[in-house]
Design an enzyme around this catalytic site. Structure first.
Site, PDB file in Angstrom:
ATOM      1  N   GLY A  48       0.770  -1.251   0.000  1.00  0.00           N
ATOM      2  CA  GLY A  48       0.000   0.000   0.000  1.00  0.00           C
ATOM      3  C   GLY A  48       0.795   1.290   0.000  1.00  0.00           C
ATOM      4  N   GLU A 102       3.966   4.100   6.389  1.00  0.00           N
ATOM      5  CA  GLU A 102       2.748   3.280   6.286  1.00  0.00           C
ATOM      6  C   GLU A 102       1.682   4.060   5.513  1.00  0.00           C
ATOM      7  OE1 GLU A 102       1.352   0.619   6.029  1.00  0.00           O
ATOM      8  OE2 GLU A 102       1.082  -0.430   7.911  1.00  0.00           O
ATOM      9  N   ASP A 103       0.920   3.372   4.686  1.00  0.00           N
ATOM     10  CA  ASP A 103      -0.163   4.018   3.959  1.00  0.00           C
ATOM     11  C   ASP A 103      -1.287   4.428   4.902  1.00  0.00           C
ATOM     12  OD1 ASP A 103      -0.811   1.396   4.531  1.00  0.00           O
ATOM     13  OD2 ASP A 103      -1.503   0.875   2.528  1.00  0.00           O
ATOM     14  N   ASP A 106      -5.069   1.581  10.749  1.00  0.00           N
ATOM     15  CA  ASP A 106      -6.487   1.301  10.965  1.00  0.00           C
ATOM     16  C   ASP A 106      -6.645   0.810  12.414  1.00  0.00           C
ATOM     17  OD1 ASP A 106      -9.165   0.688  10.378  1.00  0.00           O
ATOM     18  OD2 ASP A 106      -8.681  -1.231   9.476  1.00  0.00           O
ATOM     19  N   LYS A 134      -7.104   6.223  10.945  1.00  0.00           N
ATOM     20  CA  LYS A 134      -8.522   6.176  11.329  1.00  0.00           C
ATOM     21  C   LYS A 134      -8.590   6.098  12.851  1.00  0.00           C
ATOM     22  CE  LYS A 134     -10.034   3.400   7.337  1.00  0.00           C
ATOM     23  NZ  LYS A 134     -10.404   2.006   6.954  1.00  0.00           N
ATOM     24  N   PHE A 155     -13.910   2.466   4.576  1.00  0.00           N
ATOM     25  CA  PHE A 155     -12.909   1.874   3.696  1.00  0.00           C
ATOM     26  C   PHE A 155     -12.545   2.831   2.564  1.00  0.00           C
ATOM     27  CE2 PHE A 155     -11.277  -1.041   0.468  1.00  0.00           C
ATOM     28  CZ  PHE A 155     -10.405  -1.780   1.234  1.00  0.00           C
ATOM     29  N   ASP A 162      -5.628  -0.559  -2.115  1.00  0.00           N
ATOM     30  CA  ASP A 162      -6.444  -1.374  -3.020  1.00  0.00           C
ATOM     31  C   ASP A 162      -7.716  -1.887  -2.365  1.00  0.00           C
ATOM     32  OD1 ASP A 162      -5.151  -3.245  -1.240  1.00  0.00           O
ATOM     33  OD2 ASP A 162      -5.814  -4.815  -2.605  1.00  0.00           O
ATOM     34  N   ARG A 168      -5.296   0.729  -6.849  1.00  0.00           N
ATOM     35  CA  ARG A 168      -4.027   1.307  -6.368  1.00  0.00           C
ATOM     36  C   ARG A 168      -3.532   2.438  -7.256  1.00  0.00           C
ATOM     37  NH1 ARG A 168      -2.021  -2.122  -2.367  1.00  0.00           N
ATOM     38  NH2 ARG A 168      -2.311  -4.346  -2.700  1.00  0.00           N
TER      39      ARG A 168
HETATM   40  P1  5GP Z   1      -4.132  -2.222  10.745  1.00  0.00           P
HETATM   41  O1  5GP Z   1      -3.178  -3.328  11.093  1.00  0.00           O
HETATM   42  O2  5GP Z   1      -3.710  -0.876  11.297  1.00  0.00           O
HETATM   43  O3  5GP Z   1      -5.534  -2.568  11.129  1.00  0.00           O
HETATM   44  O4  5GP Z   1      -4.206  -2.131   9.177  1.00  0.00           O
HETATM   45  C1  5GP Z   1      -3.158  -1.670   8.433  1.00  0.00           C
HETATM   46  C2  5GP Z   1      -3.249  -2.132   7.005  1.00  0.00           C
HETATM   47  O5  5GP Z   1      -4.573  -2.494   6.629  1.00  0.00           O
HETATM   48  C3  5GP Z   1      -2.852  -1.020   6.075  1.00  0.00           C
HETATM   49  O6  5GP Z   1      -1.479  -1.009   5.847  1.00  0.00           O
HETATM   50  C4  5GP Z   1      -3.664  -1.325   4.833  1.00  0.00           C
HETATM   51  O7  5GP Z   1      -2.952  -2.205   4.022  1.00  0.00           O
HETATM   52  C5  5GP Z   1      -4.907  -2.012   5.362  1.00  0.00           C
HETATM   53  N1  5GP Z   1      -6.053  -1.074   5.469  1.00  0.00           N
HETATM   54  C6  5GP Z   1      -6.585  -0.550   6.587  1.00  0.00           C
HETATM   55  N2  5GP Z   1      -7.640   0.250   6.319  1.00  0.00           N
HETATM   56  C7  5GP Z   1      -7.764   0.249   4.974  1.00  0.00           C
HETATM   57  C8  5GP Z   1      -8.668   0.926   4.068  1.00  0.00           C
HETATM   58  O8  5GP Z   1      -9.569   1.697   4.419  1.00  0.00           O
HETATM   59  N3  5GP Z   1      -8.476   0.675   2.737  1.00  0.00           N
HETATM   60  C9  5GP Z   1      -7.499  -0.152   2.288  1.00  0.00           C
HETATM   61  N4  5GP Z   1      -7.412  -0.309   0.979  1.00  0.00           N
HETATM   62  N5  5GP Z   1      -6.639  -0.798   3.104  1.00  0.00           N
HETATM   63  C10 5GP Z   1      -6.771  -0.584   4.432  1.00  0.00           C
END
Ligand code: 5GP
Length: 177
Positions: A48, A102-103, A106, A134, A155, A162, A168
């Protein structure tokens, strides 16, 4: 407002290309200032963050290294909860100033699981730059040193992010309708 279809879902424009680019430039500016005279190592998390990492890196005026690793905890639109590493880290982090790219943060689980592995190598410092965050979704609190945009718990796709492999390539960030 532009609507795009990715697989079976509709997404609407959420953050424009111009706004993203402006903010990425600002984040790079902060890093240039905070790391003046240093040579940090950026670790960009694939897939990402590839676009964000590339744009951020272009605006750096300090000396900097970059490497890429792959971690994934997502399948479709839900976090699978399991963090999988598929491309490992080859760099030695001892004594280095490390910045994770990091993109999106979440739940925080991905980085929460990964940071202790990095800390084990005793870097001099370890910071995180995330394009999106978020706050409502966070389950594993993390200290984020640089955040592009705080967004609602919906989302998003585009600018490297993606939905099941697609979206992407969009220059803008889109939110699920
Ligand atoms: P976490 O471990 O913080 O829950 O999630 C991190 C990863 O989940 C991010 O690096 C990303 O790849 C994916 N992710 C979390 N939220 C989203 C979203 O709204 N859209 C997309 N496409 N990927 C997300």
């Amino acid at each position: 407002m532009a609507i795009v279809k990715v697989h079976d879902k509709s997404f609407e424009t959420f953050i424009s290309e111009e706004t993203i680019q402006q903010r990425v430039k600002e984040l790079a500016g902060m890093i240039n200032k905070d790391y003046a005279g240093e040579r940090p190592l950026f670790i960009a998390i694939l897939n990402g963050s590839f676009m964000f990492a590339a744009d951020l890196f272009k605006h750096l005026t300090i000396e900097a290294d970059i490497c890429f690793i792959k971690l994934a905890s997502y399948k479709g639109m839900k976090s699978s909860g399991k963090v999988v590493t598929s491309i490992g880290l080859e760099e030695d982090l001892f004594g280095k100033q490390v910045i994770i790219v990091e993109d999106i943060v979440d739940t925080g689980k991905t980085l929460h699981n990964f940071l202790p592995k990095l800390m084990h190598q005793q870097p001099k410092s370890l910071k995180i730059v995330a394009l999106l965050h978020k706050p409502e979704a966070i389950e594993y609190p993390l200290e984020l040193s640089y955040v592009g945009f705080e967004i609602p718990n919906k989302f998003v796709v585009g600018y490297g992010l993606d939905y099941d492999g697609l979206g992407r390539n969009f220059k803008e960030i889109y939110q699920l309708v």
